[in-house]
Design a protein around this motif. Structure first.
Motif, PDB file in Angstrom:
ATOM      1  N   HIS A  57       0.821  -1.218   0.000  1.00  0.00           N
ATOM      2  CA  HIS A  57       0.000   0.000   0.000  1.00  0.00           C
ATOM      3  C   HIS A  57       0.852   1.264   0.000  1.00  0.00           C
ATOM      4  O   HIS A  57       0.463   2.273  -0.566  1.00  0.00           O
ATOM      5  CB  HIS A  57      -0.958  -0.004   1.194  1.00  0.00           C
ATOM      6  CG  HIS A  57      -0.274   0.226   2.509  1.00  0.00           C
ATOM      7  ND1 HIS A  57       0.425  -0.759   3.171  1.00  0.00           N
ATOM      8  CD2 HIS A  57      -0.156   1.343   3.255  1.00  0.00           C
ATOM      9  CE1 HIS A  57       0.938  -0.260   4.281  1.00  0.00           C
ATOM     10  NE2 HIS A  57       0.601   1.005   4.365  1.00  0.00           N
ATOM     11  N   ASP A  58       2.038   1.211   0.608  1.00  0.00           N
ATOM     12  CA  ASP A  58       2.865   2.414   0.685  1.00  0.00           C
ATOM     13  C   ASP A  58       3.781   2.588  -0.526  1.00  0.00           C
ATOM     14  O   ASP A  58       4.478   3.588  -0.649  1.00  0.00           O
ATOM     15  CB  ASP A  58       3.677   2.452   1.989  1.00  0.00           C
ATOM     16  CG  ASP A  58       4.489   1.194   2.221  1.00  0.00           C
ATOM     17  OD1 ASP A  58       4.654   0.389   1.289  1.00  0.00           O
ATOM     18  OD2 ASP A  58       4.964   1.007   3.355  1.00  0.00           O
ATOM     19  N   TYR A  59       3.807   1.622  -1.440  1.00  0.00           N
ATOM     20  CA  TYR A  59       4.597   1.728  -2.675  1.00  0.00           C
ATOM     21  C   TYR A  59       3.991   0.761  -3.686  1.00  0.00           C
ATOM     22  O   TYR A  59       4.572  -0.276  -4.002  1.00  0.00           O
ATOM     23  CB  TYR A  59       6.070   1.395  -2.392  1.00  0.00           C
ATOM     24  CG  TYR A  59       7.028   1.989  -3.397  1.00  0.00           C
ATOM     25  CD1 TYR A  59       7.435   3.310  -3.291  1.00  0.00           C
ATOM     26  CD2 TYR A  59       7.519   1.236  -4.447  1.00  0.00           C
ATOM     27  CE1 TYR A  59       8.314   3.866  -4.202  1.00  0.00           C
ATOM     28  CE2 TYR A  59       8.394   1.778  -5.362  1.00  0.00           C
ATOM     29  CZ  TYR A  59       8.802   3.085  -5.231  1.00  0.00           C
ATOM     30  OH  TYR A  59       9.675   3.640  -6.142  1.00  0.00           O
ATOM     31  N   PRO A  60       2.775   1.059  -4.184  1.00  0.00           N
ATOM     32  CA  PRO A  60       2.030   0.095  -4.997  1.00  0.00           C
ATOM     33  C   PRO A  60       2.658  -0.255  -6.341  1.00  0.00           C
ATOM     34  O   PRO A  60       2.448  -1.346  -6.854  1.00  0.00           O
ATOM     35  CB  PRO A  60       0.669   0.753  -5.177  1.00  0.00           C
ATOM     36  CG  PRO A  60       0.897   2.201  -4.943  1.00  0.00           C
ATOM     37  CD  PRO A  60       2.040   2.299  -3.988  1.00  0.00           C
ATOM     38  N   PHE A  61       3.447   0.665  -6.917  1.00  0.00           N
ATOM     39  CA  PHE A  61       4.112   0.369  -8.177  1.00  0.00           C
ATOM     40  C   PHE A  61       5.329   1.280  -8.312  1.00  0.00           C
ATOM     41  O   PHE A  61       5.385   2.355  -7.732  1.00  0.00           O
ATOM     42  CB  PHE A  61       3.175   0.527  -9.379  1.00  0.00           C
ATOM     43  CG  PHE A  61       2.558   1.896  -9.466  1.00  0.00           C
ATOM     44  CD1 PHE A  61       3.173   2.920 -10.163  1.00  0.00           C
ATOM     45  CD2 PHE A  61       1.354   2.167  -8.835  1.00  0.00           C
ATOM     46  CE1 PHE A  61       2.605   4.181 -10.229  1.00  0.00           C
ATOM     47  CE2 PHE A  61       0.780   3.428  -8.896  1.00  0.00           C
ATOM     48  CZ  PHE A  61       1.413   4.426  -9.594  1.00  0.00           C
ATOM     49  N   GLY A  62       6.303   0.797  -9.039  1.00  0.00           N
ATOM     50  CA  GLY A  62       7.522   1.568  -9.249  1.00  0.00           C
ATOM     51  C   GLY A  62       8.751   0.715  -9.005  1.00  0.00           C
ATOM     52  O   GLY A  62       8.668  -0.471  -8.709  1.00  0.00           O
ATOM     53  N   ALA A  84      15.646  12.295   4.524  1.00  0.00           N
ATOM     54  CA  ALA A  84      14.872  11.126   4.098  1.00  0.00           C
ATOM     55  C   ALA A  84      13.728  10.858   5.074  1.00  0.00           C
ATOM     56  O   ALA A  84      13.751  11.303   6.218  1.00  0.00           O
ATOM     57  CB  ALA A  84      15.771   9.893   4.011  1.00  0.00           C
ATOM     58  N   MET A  85      12.741  10.122   4.581  1.00  0.00           N
ATOM     59  CA  MET A  85      11.603   9.711   5.403  1.00  0.00           C
ATOM     60  C   MET A  85      11.586   8.183   5.460  1.00  0.00           C
ATOM     61  O   MET A  85      11.787   7.517   4.434  1.00  0.00           O
ATOM     62  CB  MET A  85      10.301  10.220   4.774  1.00  0.00           C
ATOM     63  CG  MET A  85       9.061   9.873   5.572  1.00  0.00           C
ATOM     64  SD  MET A  85       7.541  10.511   4.811  1.00  0.00           S
ATOM     65  CE  MET A  85       7.435   9.507   3.338  1.00  0.00           C
ATOM     66  N   ILE A  86      11.352   7.639   6.620  1.00  0.00           N
ATOM     67  CA  ILE A  86      11.265   6.186   6.776  1.00  0.00           C
ATOM     68  C   ILE A  86       9.876   5.731   6.331  1.00  0.00           C
ATOM     69  O   ILE A  86       8.873   6.225   6.820  1.00  0.00           O
ATOM     70  CB  ILE A  86      11.506   5.763   8.238  1.00  0.00           C
ATOM     71  CG1 ILE A  86      12.910   6.172   8.683  1.00  0.00           C
ATOM     72  CG2 ILE A  86      11.294   4.265   8.406  1.00  0.00           C
ATOM     73  CD1 ILE A  86      13.148   5.988  10.173  1.00  0.00           C
ATOM     74  N   VAL A  87       9.848   4.792   5.402  1.00  0.00           N
ATOM     75  CA  VAL A  87       8.590   4.202   4.959  1.00  0.00           C
ATOM     76  C   VAL A  87       8.327   2.929   5.752  1.00  0.00           C
ATOM     77  O   VAL A  87       7.219   2.706   6.226  1.00  0.00           O
ATOM     78  CB  VAL A  87       8.624   3.908   3.444  1.00  0.00           C
ATOM     79  CG1 VAL A  87       7.351   3.209   2.992  1.00  0.00           C
ATOM     80  CG2 VAL A  87       8.845   5.182   2.660  1.00  0.00           C
ATOM     81  N   ARG A  88       9.352   2.095   5.886  1.00  0.00           N
ATOM     82  CA  ARG A  88       9.291   0.881   6.716  1.00  0.00           C
ATOM     83  C   ARG A  88      10.619   0.778   7.447  1.00  0.00           C
ATOM     84  O   ARG A  88      11.674   0.682   6.834  1.00  0.00           O
ATOM     85  CB  ARG A  88       9.092  -0.361   5.862  1.00  0.00           C
ATOM     86  CG  ARG A  88       7.722  -0.399   5.244  1.00  0.00           C
ATOM     87  CD  ARG A  88       7.331  -1.777   4.886  1.00  0.00           C
ATOM     88  NE  ARG A  88       6.075  -1.721   4.186  1.00  0.00           N
ATOM     89  CZ  ARG A  88       5.542  -2.740   3.596  1.00  0.00           C
ATOM     90  NH1 ARG A  88       6.143  -3.897   3.615  1.00  0.00           N
ATOM     91  NH2 ARG A  88       4.394  -2.628   2.978  1.00  0.00           N
ATOM     92  N   ASP A  89      10.554   0.811   8.749  1.00  0.00           N
ATOM     93  CA  ASP A  89      11.759   0.770   9.564  1.00  0.00           C
ATOM     94  C   ASP A  89      12.418  -0.614   9.461  1.00  0.00           C
ATOM     95  O   ASP A  89      11.864  -1.540   8.858  1.00  0.00           O
ATOM     96  CB  ASP A  89      11.423   1.107  11.019  1.00  0.00           C
ATOM     97  CG  ASP A  89      12.557   1.819  11.732  1.00  0.00           C
ATOM     98  OD1 ASP A  89      13.700   1.799  11.237  1.00  0.00           O
ATOM     99  OD2 ASP A  89      12.294   2.392  12.802  1.00  0.00           O
ATOM    100  N   PRO A 104      14.948  12.794  -0.052  1.00  0.00           N
ATOM    101  CA  PRO A 104      14.314  14.121  -0.007  1.00  0.00           C
ATOM    102  C   PRO A 104      13.643  14.553  -1.312  1.00  0.00           C
ATOM    103  O   PRO A 104      12.834  15.463  -1.313  1.00  0.00           O
ATOM    104  CB  PRO A 104      15.466  15.068   0.330  1.00  0.00           C
ATOM    105  CG  PRO A 104      16.537  14.228   0.887  1.00  0.00           C
ATOM    106  CD  PRO A 104      16.356  12.861   0.303  1.00  0.00           C
ATOM    107  N   THR A 105      13.948  13.851  -2.418  1.00  0.00           N
ATOM    108  CA  THR A 105      13.325  14.210  -3.692  1.00  0.00           C
ATOM    109  C   THR A 105      12.132  13.329  -4.031  1.00  0.00           C
ATOM    110  O   THR A 105      11.510  13.485  -5.069  1.00  0.00           O
ATOM    111  CB  THR A 105      14.341  14.127  -4.851  1.00  0.00           C
ATOM    112  OG1 THR A 105      14.680  12.755  -5.094  1.00  0.00           O
ATOM    113  CG2 THR A 105      15.584  14.936  -4.556  1.00  0.00           C
ATOM    114  N   GLY A 106      11.834  12.343  -3.143  1.00  0.00           N
ATOM    115  CA  GLY A 106      10.683  11.476  -3.370  1.00  0.00           C
ATOM    116  C   GLY A 106      10.997  10.118  -3.965  1.00  0.00           C
ATOM    117  O   GLY A 106      10.089   9.335  -4.226  1.00  0.00           O
ATOM    118  N   LEU A 107      12.279   9.799  -4.184  1.00  0.00           N
ATOM    119  CA  LEU A 107      12.648   8.505  -4.745  1.00  0.00           C
ATOM    120  C   LEU A 107      12.709   7.443  -3.645  1.00  0.00           C
ATOM    121  O   LEU A 107      13.293   7.667  -2.576  1.00  0.00           O
ATOM    122  CB  LEU A 107      14.016   8.582  -5.441  1.00  0.00           C
ATOM    123  CG  LEU A 107      14.095   9.521  -6.632  1.00  0.00           C
ATOM    124  CD1 LEU A 107      15.528   9.629  -7.106  1.00  0.00           C
ATOM    125  CD2 LEU A 107      13.193   9.039  -7.745  1.00  0.00           C
ATOM    126  N   GLY A 108      12.123   6.293  -3.911  1.00  0.00           N
ATOM    127  CA  GLY A 108      12.129   5.195  -2.957  1.00  0.00           C
ATOM    128  C   GLY A 108      13.414   4.400  -3.043  1.00  0.00           C
ATOM    129  O   GLY A 108      13.903   4.122  -4.144  1.00  0.00           O
TER     130      GLY A 108
END
Length: 116
Positions: A57-62, A84-89, A104-108
């Motif tokens: 759900h937090d990264y459905p495609f890419g 950076a932001m933690i999506v899954r620790d 910081p630019t939105g890349l996973g």
């Protein structure tokens, strides 16, 4: 130095994605394990292997690269300190630790620390 060691293709139809990359590029795609299919991109030649997964759900495609780090905790702290932001620790698996971040630019990106 953080070395790119893999990639992850996230799709809502991972079976179709696996079939596509196998037929078009000859990738060897393993049977799913934890809804993740390991991918070998070249037999006997240098390349980067990865996997195909049903996107959560937090990264459905890419596409996310996976970066090997010496210390997961230090790398996460340094990444957050630099925007950076933690999506899954940090998550623990049999042979490695894994975490997902967004730069910081939105890349996973994924971070992997192998257990020694």
């Amino acid at each position: 130095m953080g070395r790119v060691i893999g990639f992850e293709l996230n799709s809502q139809d991972p079976e179709k994605a696996a079939e596509f990359y196998s037929k078009v590029f000859g990738w060897e795609v393993a049977e799913p394990h934890w809804d993740y299919r390991e991918v070998a991109t070249g037999s006997g030649v240098k390349g980067i292997d990865g996997g195909i997964a049903k996107g959560p759900h937090d990264y459905p495609f890419g596409t996310r690269i996976q970066i090997e780090v010496e210390s997961m905790d230090e790398s996460i702290a340094k990444a957050v300190e630099n925007g950076a932001m933690i999506v899954r620790d940090k998550m623990e698996f049999d042979d490695f630790y894994l975490a997902y971040l967004v730069d910081p630019t939105g890349l996973g990106i994924g971070l992997i620390e192998n257990k020694r």
